[in-house]
Scaffold this motif. Structure first.
Motif, PDB file in Angstrom:
ATOM      1  N   ALA A  67       0.835  -1.204   0.000  1.00 14.17           N
ATOM      2  CA  ALA A  67       0.000   0.000   0.000  1.00 14.17           C
ATOM      3  C   ALA A  67       0.870   1.255   0.000  1.00 14.17           C
ATOM      4  CB  ALA A  67      -0.913  -0.009   1.218  1.00 14.17           C
ATOM      5  N   LEU A  68       2.005   1.194   0.684  1.00 15.67           N
ATOM      6  CA  LEU A  68       2.923   2.328   0.709  1.00 15.67           C
ATOM      7  C   LEU A  68       3.484   2.610  -0.677  1.00 15.67           C
ATOM      8  CD1 LEU A  68       4.612   4.428   2.284  1.00 15.67           C
ATOM      9  CD2 LEU A  68       6.317   2.626   2.652  1.00 15.67           C
ATOM     10  N   SER A  78       2.208   1.643  -3.623  1.00 16.03           N
ATOM     11  CA  SER A  78       1.161   2.018  -4.572  1.00 16.03           C
ATOM     12  C   SER A  78       0.675   3.445  -4.368  1.00 16.03           C
ATOM     13  CB  SER A  78      -0.016   1.045  -4.463  1.00 16.03           C
ATOM     14  OG  SER A  78      -0.599   1.116  -3.171  1.00 16.03           O
ATOM     15  N   SER A  79       0.871   3.984  -3.183  1.00 16.77           N
ATOM     16  CA  SER A  79       0.388   5.341  -2.905  1.00 16.77           C
ATOM     17  C   SER A  79       1.426   6.417  -3.248  1.00 16.77           C
ATOM     18  CB  SER A  79      -0.004   5.457  -1.433  1.00 16.77           C
ATOM     19  OG  SER A  79       1.111   5.260  -0.590  1.00 16.77           O
ATOM     20  N   HIS A  80       2.625   6.024  -3.654  1.00 16.12           N
ATOM     21  CA  HIS A  80       3.678   6.967  -4.018  1.00 16.12           C
ATOM     22  C   HIS A  80       4.192   6.620  -5.412  1.00 16.12           C
ATOM     23  CE1 HIS A  80       3.574   7.330   0.383  1.00 16.12           C
ATOM     24  NE2 HIS A  80       4.065   8.545   0.221  1.00 16.12           N
ATOM     25  N   ASP A  81       3.750   7.362  -6.412  1.00 14.89           N
ATOM     26  CA  ASP A  81       4.090   7.045  -7.796  1.00 14.89           C
ATOM     27  C   ASP A  81       5.596   7.068  -8.056  1.00 14.89           C
ATOM     28  OD1 ASP A  81       1.453   6.665  -8.456  1.00 14.89           O
ATOM     29  OD2 ASP A  81       1.161   8.696  -9.229  1.00 14.89           O
ATOM     30  N   LYS A 134       7.112   3.920  -6.672  1.00 12.07           N
ATOM     31  CA  LYS A 134       6.714   2.794  -7.517  1.00 12.07           C
ATOM     32  C   LYS A 134       7.514   2.791  -8.820  1.00 12.07           C
ATOM     33  CE  LYS A 134       2.650   0.714  -9.726  1.00 12.07           C
ATOM     34  NZ  LYS A 134       1.186   0.842  -9.950  1.00 12.07           N
ATOM     35  N   ILE A 189       2.070  -5.137  -4.477  1.00 12.38           N
ATOM     36  CA  ILE A 189       0.817  -4.381  -4.343  1.00 12.38           C
ATOM     37  C   ILE A 189      -0.374  -5.336  -4.288  1.00 12.38           C
ATOM     38  CG2 ILE A 189      -0.718  -2.743  -5.489  1.00 12.38           C
ATOM     39  CD1 ILE A 189       1.866  -1.463  -6.666  1.00 12.38           C
ATOM     40  N   SER A 249      -0.405  -7.227  -1.073  1.00 13.35           N
ATOM     41  CA  SER A 249      -0.857  -6.435   0.073  1.00 13.35           C
ATOM     42  C   SER A 249      -2.370  -6.296   0.071  1.00 13.35           C
ATOM     43  CB  SER A 249      -0.200  -5.044   0.060  1.00 13.35           C
ATOM     44  OG  SER A 249      -0.716  -4.247  -0.973  1.00 13.35           O
TER      45      SER A 249
END
Length: 204
Positions: free
Chosen positions: A61-62, A64-67, A70, A125, A128
């Protein structure tokens, strides 16, 4: 006990599909003596266990939330996966069954185990999401029995593959092993290219 068994069932379902880890374990079992193959698979299991726990507790989740994070992970992961595929392809024809020639250093084996377990940000991702969703259904007392069950399942799976393939390799001619390595290398290289393409598409 039921929570442990439930974790094992999920663990088998999570690790069974053919992917980077299974290809790596498969090749190690085919190319090395059983004791050496067990050592390599221990590294894979440790890296995979860390991966499962990270996914279970929310690392995916961490990412996937920061492009930007990623993108970096996918670029580096793609390059590293291609490097592994190239190494398999380069050494495919020189493999000798049941010899020490195929052995690599412990450091390289450990690094490769980490790469095949962690170089797939999409799996992290997705993992998770799946494991995280299951985490939400568990009471606090069930959390550790569940994830321990997942880890036990991967231990059984990787060692089962290692024993089975190591026993079968003695019945196969060398050319079969060579082609197995070539096909594995092509799959791994293709996956590395896929990761790079996905990363580049994020920039466009």
């Amino acid at each position: 006990m039921m929570t442990l068994l439930k974790g094992m069932m999920i663990g088998f379902a999570f690790v069974a599909p053919i992917g980077m880890q299974n290809l790596y374990v498969f090749n190690n079992a085919m190319n090395n003596r059983l004791r050496r193959a067990f050592l390599y698979v221990l590294f894979v299991w440790i890296a995979d266990s860390a991966f499962s726990m990270a996914a279970f507790f929310g690392m995916g989740a961490l990412i996937s939330s920061h492009d930007t994070l990623k993108l970096i992970v996918m670029l580096l992961g793609g390059l590293l996966v291609m490097w592994i595929g190239y190494g398999i392809l380069r050494g495919a024809n020189s493999v000798q069954l049941n010899t020490q020639q195929n052995a690599v250093s412990l450091k390289k084996a450990l690094v490769t185990a980490v790469i095949v377990s962690w170089a797939n940000p999409q799996a992290l991702i997705d993992g998770s999401l799946m494991l995280g969703a299951l985490r939400g259904t568990l009471a606090d007392a069930q959390v550790w029995p569940f994830i321990i069950g997942v880890i036990i399942a991967t231990f059984i799976w990787f060692n089962g593959i290692t024993i089975t393939m190591n026993l079968l390799k003695d019945r196969l001619p060398k050319r079969v092993l060579v082609w197995v390595n070539i096909l594995s290398a092509i799959i791994v290289l293709g996956y590395g290219v896929y990761l790079l393409v996905e990363a580049i598409s994020m920039l466009i």
